[in-house]
Enzyme design. Structure first.
Site: not given
Ligand code: NDP
Ligand code: 8X3
Length: 253
Positions: A10, A154, A184-185, A191
């Site tokens: 990702g 989720y 993280p929060g 996202f």
């Molecule tokens: P983004 O949507 O900005 O990034 C998500 C990344 O995951 C992208 O690079 C996307 O790339 C990749 N991805 C998604 N599905 C696939 C797949 N099937 N195969 C390969 N790559 C994939 O979100 P975040 O950076 O916020 O999220 C990163 C992680 O952090 C996730 O696991 C999310 O659940 C977690 N998280 C996020 C929070 C938030 O508030 N943002 C809080 C807590 C946790 P591409 O689309 O190019 O494949």
């Molecule tokens: C992403 C944070 O609070 O939207 O994991 O679930 S929350």
């Protein structure tokens, strides 16, 4: 120049892209995984130009175990000594009560956040084991610690990451492989745009009235974790915006 290798899933956006930048700054060679080839290439050429690094980009969907395995196993042998694996690829799709949820959304979340993470981990942990070293960072969430209204699937997927993080640590202990969860929060990335299926207004509203975490904050925390001395492991880190007390209680202006 550091000759260590970090593999980040990702890496095209948000936390994964910030980690790519952080590990590039630290001189790591990078293996970057994501589905959007153009973004992977942009990041790779920018980081190569800026830091003079070697980078492998793998355009792969972590849900597709055959293609994923071919992509990873197709790396040159000397790239299979991965020091740091960041299991970051993940998403939330939809925010609906259980009776109204879209089963396609459920499949996407479980297949990516849980099964994709497992497929990558199985391959890469087998590369780490002969060297008796390595560090796996699993990106969980506050949603893996609490359950909130309409978060059902989720939250279940991130609770699974929490359990897998603990299980991996036990199973990989004999091989000196560290395992850490970063939970993280709210972090402002793509996202919420993904969760709300492209509804930009709704996505922006999530972060209005307070300062959310930035992807860089999470990359900083990950760097702190991986840069501890060999005898220290951070098992689990929960990181929130100062304005967010729980998954559902945020102090908004
Ligand atoms: P983004 O949507 O900005 O990034 C998500 C990344 O995951 C992208 O690079 C996307 O790339 C990749 N991805 C998604 N599905 C696939 C797949 N099937 N195969 C390969 N790559 C994939 O979100 P975040 O950076 O916020 O999220 C990163 C992680 O952090 C996730 O696991 C999310 O659940 C977690 N998280 C996020 C929070 C938030 O508030 N943002 C809080 C807590 C946790 P591409 O689309 O190019 O494949
Ligand atoms: C992403 C944070 O609070 O939207 O994991 O679930 S929350």
């Amino acid at each position: 120049m550091n000759s260590k290798i970090a593999l980040i899933t990702g890496a095209t956006s948000g936390i994964g892209a910030a980690c790519a930048e952080m590990f590039a700054q630290q001189g790591y060679k990078l293996i970057l995984v994501g589905r959007r080839a153009n973004l992977l290439e942009d990041t790779s050429s920018r980081l190569k130009g800026q830091y003079g690094l070697e980078i492998q980009t793998l355009v792969a969907d972590v849900r597709d175990k055959t293609t994923l395995s071919e992509a990873l196993e197709g790396l040159p042998a000397d790239w299979k000594k991965v020091d740091i694996l960041i299991n970051n690829a993940g998403l939330s799709r939809g925010l609906d009560p259980i009776d109204k949820g879209d089963t396609e959304d459920w499949d996407a979340m479980i297949d990516t956040n849980v099964k994709g993470l497992l497929y990558v981990t199985k391959i890469v942990s087998n590369w780490m084991i002969p060297f008796k070293s390595g560090h796996i960072i699993n990106i969980g969430s506050i949603a893996g610690k609490e359950v909130y209204p309409n978060g059902n699937v989720y939250c279940a997927s991130k609770h699974a990451v929490d359990a897998l993080n603990q299980g991996m640590r036990i199973d990989l202990l004999p091989y000196n492989i560290k395992v850490t969860a970063i939970n993280p929060g709210m972090v402002e990335t793509e996202f919420s745009l993904v969760r709300f299926k492209g509804d930009e207004e709704r996505a922006k509203n999530v972060y209005k009235g307070f300062e959310p975490l930035h992807a860089q904050d999470i990359a900083d925390a990950i760097w702190f974790v991986v840069s501890r001395p060999a005898h220290v492991n951070i098992n689990d880190m929960l990181i929130m915006p100062s304005a967010q007390a729980t998954a559902t209680i945020t102090n908004k202006n």
